[in-house]
Design a protein around this motif. Structure first.
Motif, PDB file in Angstrom:
ATOM      1  N   PHE A   3       0.834  -1.206   0.000  1.00  0.00           N
ATOM      2  CA  PHE A   3       0.000   0.000   0.000  1.00  0.00           C
ATOM      3  C   PHE A   3       0.870   1.258   0.000  1.00  0.00           C
ATOM      4  CE2 PHE A   3      -4.105  -1.637  -0.491  1.00  0.00           C
ATOM      5  CZ  PHE A   3      -4.068  -2.926   0.024  1.00  0.00           C
ATOM      6  N   GLY A   4       2.116   1.100   0.390  1.00  0.00           N
ATOM      7  CA  GLY A   4       3.081   2.172   0.164  1.00  0.00           C
ATOM      8  C   GLY A   4       3.264   2.398  -1.325  1.00  0.00           C
ATOM      9  N   TYR A   5       3.279   1.316  -2.101  1.00  0.00           N
ATOM     10  CA  TYR A   5       3.358   1.440  -3.565  1.00  0.00           C
ATOM     11  C   TYR A   5       2.129   2.155  -4.120  1.00  0.00           C
ATOM     12  CZ  TYR A   5       2.963   0.323  -8.488  1.00  0.00           C
ATOM     13  OH  TYR A   5       2.788   0.435  -9.852  1.00  0.00           O
ATOM     14  N   PHE A   6       0.945   1.767  -3.657  1.00  0.00           N
ATOM     15  CA  PHE A   6      -0.277   2.371  -4.221  1.00  0.00           C
ATOM     16  C   PHE A   6      -0.405   3.862  -3.896  1.00  0.00           C
ATOM     17  CE2 PHE A   6      -1.694  -1.101  -6.437  1.00  0.00           C
ATOM     18  CZ  PHE A   6      -1.810  -2.246  -5.674  1.00  0.00           C
ATOM     19  N   VAL A   7       0.206   4.283  -2.771  1.00  0.00           N
ATOM     20  CA  VAL A   7       0.191   5.709  -2.425  1.00  0.00           C
ATOM     21  C   VAL A   7       1.330   6.445  -3.134  1.00  0.00           C
ATOM     22  CG1 VAL A   7       0.525   7.363  -0.538  1.00  0.00           C
ATOM     23  CG2 VAL A   7      -0.999   5.396  -0.217  1.00  0.00           C
ATOM     24  N   ASP A   8       2.480   5.765  -3.238  1.00  0.00           N
ATOM     25  CA  ASP A   8       3.669   6.354  -3.884  1.00  0.00           C
ATOM     26  C   ASP A   8       4.126   5.385  -4.966  1.00  0.00           C
ATOM     27  OD1 ASP A   8       7.162   6.651  -2.991  1.00  0.00           O
ATOM     28  OD2 ASP A   8       6.006   7.825  -4.449  1.00  0.00           O
ATOM     29  N   PRO A   9       3.478   5.419  -6.158  1.00  0.00           N
ATOM     30  CA  PRO A   9       3.620   4.337  -7.135  1.00  0.00           C
ATOM     31  C   PRO A   9       4.992   4.234  -7.801  1.00  0.00           C
ATOM     32  CG  PRO A   9       2.228   6.082  -8.013  1.00  0.00           C
ATOM     33  CD  PRO A   9       2.541   6.452  -6.612  1.00  0.00           C
ATOM     34  N   ASP A  10       5.961   3.777  -7.023  1.00  0.00           N
ATOM     35  CA  ASP A  10       7.239   3.339  -7.588  1.00  0.00           C
ATOM     36  C   ASP A  10       7.656   2.128  -6.767  1.00  0.00           C
ATOM     37  OD1 ASP A  10       8.536   6.110  -5.863  1.00  0.00           O
ATOM     38  OD2 ASP A  10       8.811   4.037  -5.251  1.00  0.00           O
ATOM     39  N   PHE A  11       8.532   1.301  -7.301  1.00  0.00           N
ATOM     40  CA  PHE A  11       8.826   0.027  -6.634  1.00  0.00           C
ATOM     41  C   PHE A  11       9.929   0.131  -5.584  1.00  0.00           C
ATOM     42  CE2 PHE A  11       5.706  -2.329  -8.670  1.00  0.00           C
ATOM     43  CZ  PHE A  11       5.694  -2.065 -10.025  1.00  0.00           C
ATOM     44  N   LEU A  12      10.318   1.387  -5.279  1.00  0.00           N
ATOM     45  CA  LEU A  12      11.314   1.592  -4.228  1.00  0.00           C
ATOM     46  C   LEU A  12      10.604   2.006  -2.949  1.00  0.00           C
ATOM     47  CD1 LEU A  12      14.034   3.535  -6.250  1.00  0.00           C
ATOM     48  CD2 LEU A  12      14.025   1.112  -5.635  1.00  0.00           C
ATOM     49  N   MET A  13      11.172   1.630  -1.809  1.00  0.00           N
ATOM     50  CA  MET A  13      10.604   2.019  -0.519  1.00  0.00           C
ATOM     51  C   MET A  13      11.595   2.937   0.202  1.00  0.00           C
ATOM     52  SD  MET A  13       7.630   0.682  -0.440  1.00  0.00           S
ATOM     53  CE  MET A  13       7.225   1.218   1.202  1.00  0.00           C
ATOM     54  N   GLY A  14      11.105   4.122   0.600  1.00  0.00           N
ATOM     55  CA  GLY A  14      11.900   5.033   1.415  1.00  0.00           C
ATOM     56  C   GLY A  14      12.951   5.807   0.663  1.00  0.00           C
ATOM     57  N   GLU A  15      12.882   5.783  -0.662  1.00  0.00           N
ATOM     58  CA  GLU A  15      13.922   6.444  -1.467  1.00  0.00           C
ATOM     59  C   GLU A  15      14.061   7.929  -1.141  1.00  0.00           C
ATOM     60  OE1 GLU A  15      11.157   5.206  -2.551  1.00  0.00           O
ATOM     61  OE2 GLU A  15      10.128   6.702  -3.786  1.00  0.00           O
ATOM     62  N   ASP A  16      12.977   8.567  -0.682  1.00  0.00           N
ATOM     63  CA  ASP A  16      13.041  10.015  -0.435  1.00  0.00           C
ATOM     64  C   ASP A  16      13.680  10.376   0.899  1.00  0.00           C
ATOM     65  OD1 ASP A  16       9.803  10.610  -2.022  1.00  0.00           O
ATOM     66  OD2 ASP A  16      11.838  10.406  -2.834  1.00  0.00           O
ATOM     67  N   VAL A  17      13.852   9.399   1.772  1.00  0.00           N
ATOM     68  CA  VAL A  17      14.411   9.717   3.097  1.00  0.00           C
ATOM     69  C   VAL A  17      15.632   8.851   3.439  1.00  0.00           C
ATOM     70  CG1 VAL A  17      12.270  10.647   4.074  1.00  0.00           C
ATOM     71  CG2 VAL A  17      12.731   8.171   4.218  1.00  0.00           C
ATOM     72  N   ASP A  39      19.317   5.560  -4.326  1.00  0.00           N
ATOM     73  CA  ASP A  39      19.182   4.285  -3.604  1.00  0.00           C
ATOM     74  C   ASP A  39      17.907   4.303  -2.766  1.00  0.00           C
ATOM     75  OD1 ASP A  39      21.334   4.715  -0.665  1.00  0.00           O
ATOM     76  OD2 ASP A  39      19.893   6.058  -1.640  1.00  0.00           O
ATOM     77  N   ALA A  40      17.623   3.195  -2.100  1.00  0.00           N
ATOM     78  CA  ALA A  40      16.381   3.058  -1.321  1.00  0.00           C
ATOM     79  C   ALA A  40      16.623   2.041  -0.224  1.00  0.00           C
ATOM     80  CB  ALA A  40      15.243   2.594  -2.225  1.00  0.00           C
ATOM     81  N   LEU A  41      15.667   1.938   0.684  1.00  0.00           N
ATOM     82  CA  LEU A  41      15.763   0.926   1.737  1.00  0.00           C
ATOM     83  C   LEU A  41      15.423  -0.455   1.178  1.00  0.00           C
ATOM     84  CD1 LEU A  41      16.164   0.375   4.786  1.00  0.00           C
ATOM     85  CD2 LEU A  41      13.686   0.657   5.009  1.00  0.00           C
ATOM     86  N   ARG A  42      14.422  -0.512   0.303  1.00  0.00           N
ATOM     87  CA  ARG A  42      14.008  -1.776  -0.304  1.00  0.00           C
ATOM     88  C   ARG A  42      13.590  -1.547  -1.754  1.00  0.00           C
ATOM     89  NH1 ARG A  42      11.830  -2.171   4.854  1.00  0.00           N
ATOM     90  NH2 ARG A  42       9.843  -1.207   4.278  1.00  0.00           N
ATOM     91  N   SER A  43      13.696  -2.609  -2.550  1.00  0.00           N
ATOM     92  CA  SER A  43      13.187  -2.585  -3.922  1.00  0.00           C
ATOM     93  C   SER A  43      12.226  -3.770  -4.077  1.00  0.00           C
ATOM     94  CB  SER A  43      14.325  -2.742  -4.938  1.00  0.00           C
ATOM     95  OG  SER A  43      13.794  -3.102  -6.210  1.00  0.00           O
ATOM     96  N   MET A  44      11.017  -3.478  -4.545  1.00  0.00           N
ATOM     97  CA  MET A  44      10.042  -4.562  -4.741  1.00  0.00           C
ATOM     98  C   MET A  44      10.301  -5.277  -6.071  1.00  0.00           C
ATOM     99  SD  MET A  44       6.672  -2.441  -3.488  1.00  0.00           S
ATOM    100  CE  MET A  44       5.747  -3.732  -2.656  1.00  0.00           C
ATOM    101  N   SER A  45      10.912  -4.556  -7.018  1.00  0.00           N
ATOM    102  CA  SER A  45      11.173  -5.155  -8.337  1.00  0.00           C
ATOM    103  C   SER A  45      12.440  -6.005  -8.294  1.00  0.00           C
ATOM    104  CB  SER A  45      11.303  -4.045  -9.388  1.00  0.00           C
ATOM    105  OG  SER A  45      12.331  -3.128  -9.002  1.00  0.00           O
ATOM    106  N   ASN A  46      13.377  -5.613  -7.446  1.00  0.00           N
ATOM    107  CA  ASN A  46      14.645  -6.347  -7.357  1.00  0.00           C
ATOM    108  C   ASN A  46      15.117  -6.388  -5.906  1.00  0.00           C
ATOM    109  OD1 ASN A  46      17.102  -7.537  -7.734  1.00  0.00           O
ATOM    110  ND2 ASN A  46      18.086  -5.726  -8.628  1.00  0.00           N
ATOM    111  N   PRO A  47      14.423  -7.219  -5.087  1.00  0.00           N
ATOM    112  CA  PRO A  47      14.738  -7.247  -3.648  1.00  0.00           C
ATOM    113  C   PRO A  47      16.213  -7.478  -3.342  1.00  0.00           C
ATOM    114  CG  PRO A  47      12.701  -8.436  -4.074  1.00  0.00           C
ATOM    115  CD  PRO A  47      13.298  -8.106  -5.412  1.00  0.00           C
TER     116      PRO A  47
END
Ligand code: TI1
Ligand code: ZN
Length: 302
Positions: A172-186, A194-202
């Motif tokens: 639901f983080g993806y559905f609110v911020d539709p990119d496959f990275l998590m936390g990239e902005d912080v 870079d990001a904390l996690r990648s859903m496309s390439n864990p």
């Protein structure tokens, strides 16, 4: 004295202008958004872990440096509230208009955010691993979805159910911020891209994307409660496999139905696959059910 709903503005963590719903009692303005059934209220822990006071100002401009984290937390909480209400018809995390509380400046240089069953808490980060964690809407969506999960599937925060709990928060983080990275902005403010996690390439951030690499870790704090932030790469990849094949709007209805209607506290990855396949079948028929089944087969959940 009653508080009158009004509007104002503030600067977010990046110094960006954000309009805000707030309340005034004639003396002060407070980050209380009364435009929904329940209130959205934002508090300041002043870098403690116990002293939370409502974020207020003597005018409707929340523009001081110390208010930036609260401006983003308040604004994004409203955005995520609207997402659940407008897309899924859900009024707050409990479906019955519960007040939503956020607390910023939690702890000292705290590199995390969490839901504690009552409120969302955001650390300021240490400026190297994280900047203020309220600065990214996928973080707010992640934390508020933990509250939704608590009131619905109740996925236990350990081992496979815990990794599903984490994954649904990322989804639901993806559905609110539709990119496959998590936390990239912080995440790592000194490093771009870079990001904390990648859903496309864990694997890019040391998460498995297949059952063969599931990490059996101890169910302890040090073991990340059985690797809930590590093994979430597997259901996250299954989500990526689903949402890149079918309509995004179908995927979000399927995931919401599975979370709120089929999943139970001790669900395994295999149970999640079954719940999602059934939800797809219920809503859209066998073609989409097969897309979901293939998505999970691809990550080794048969
Ligand atoms: C009390 C400590 C454990 C709480 C973990 C919370 S729910 C969590 O998962 N927080 C997110 C924050 C986040 C969300 C989206 C994007 C970036 C960061 C999280 O992933 N925390 C990582 C750092 C972790 O706890 O390992
Ligand atoms: Zn989480």
């Amino acid at each position: 004295i009653e508080k009158i709903a009004t509007t104002g503005y503030g600067y977010g963590n990046k110094g960006d202008y954000k309009p805000l719903n707030m309340a005034s009692d004639g003396r002060q303005y407070a980050l209380i958004d009364q435009t929904h059934n329940g209130n959205i209220e934002t508090y300041d822990a002043r870098n403690t872990d116990y002293n939370f006071s409502l974020m207020t100002d003597y005018d409707r401009a929340f523009t001081s440096p110390g208010q930036r984290a609260g401006v983003d937390a308040h604004y994004y909480a409203d955005q995520v509230y609207d997402y659940y209400k407008n897309v899924h018809g859900r009024d707050s995390y409990d479906g019955r208009g519960a007040d939503i509380y956020s607390v910023v400046h939690y702890g000292y240089n705290y590199n995390n955010a969490f839901w504690n069953g009552e409120a969302m808490f955001y650390g300021d980060g240490d400026g190297r691993t994280f900047s203020s964690l309220s600065g990214a809407n996928d973080v707010i969506a992640h934390e508020l979805t933990h509250a939704v999960t608590e009131y619905t599937a109740g996925l236990v925060y350990e081992n496979q159910p815990g990794a599903l709990n984490e994954s649904f928060s990322d989804v639901f983080g993806y559905f609110v911020d539709p990119d496959f990275l998590m936390g990239e902005d912080v995440y790592t403010p000194g490093v771009s891209g870079d990001a904390l996690r990648s859903m496309s390439n864990p694997e890019q951030y040391d998460q498995p994307s297949h059952m063969r690499d599931f990490q059996y870790l101890p169910n302890t704090e040090q073991g990340d409660n059985g690797g809930v932030h590590i093994n979430s790469g597997i259901p996250n990849k299954a989500f990526y496999n689903t949402v890149t094949v079918m309509d995004k709007s179908k995927a979000e209805k399927i995931y919401y139905r599975a979370l709120t209607y089929y999943l139970t506290p001790n669900a395994s990855f295999s149970d999640a696959k079954a719940a999602l396949v059934q939800s797809a079948q219920d809503l859209y028929g066998s073609a989409d059910a097969n897309i979901v089944a293939n998505a999970w087969n691809n990550v080794g959940v048969n």
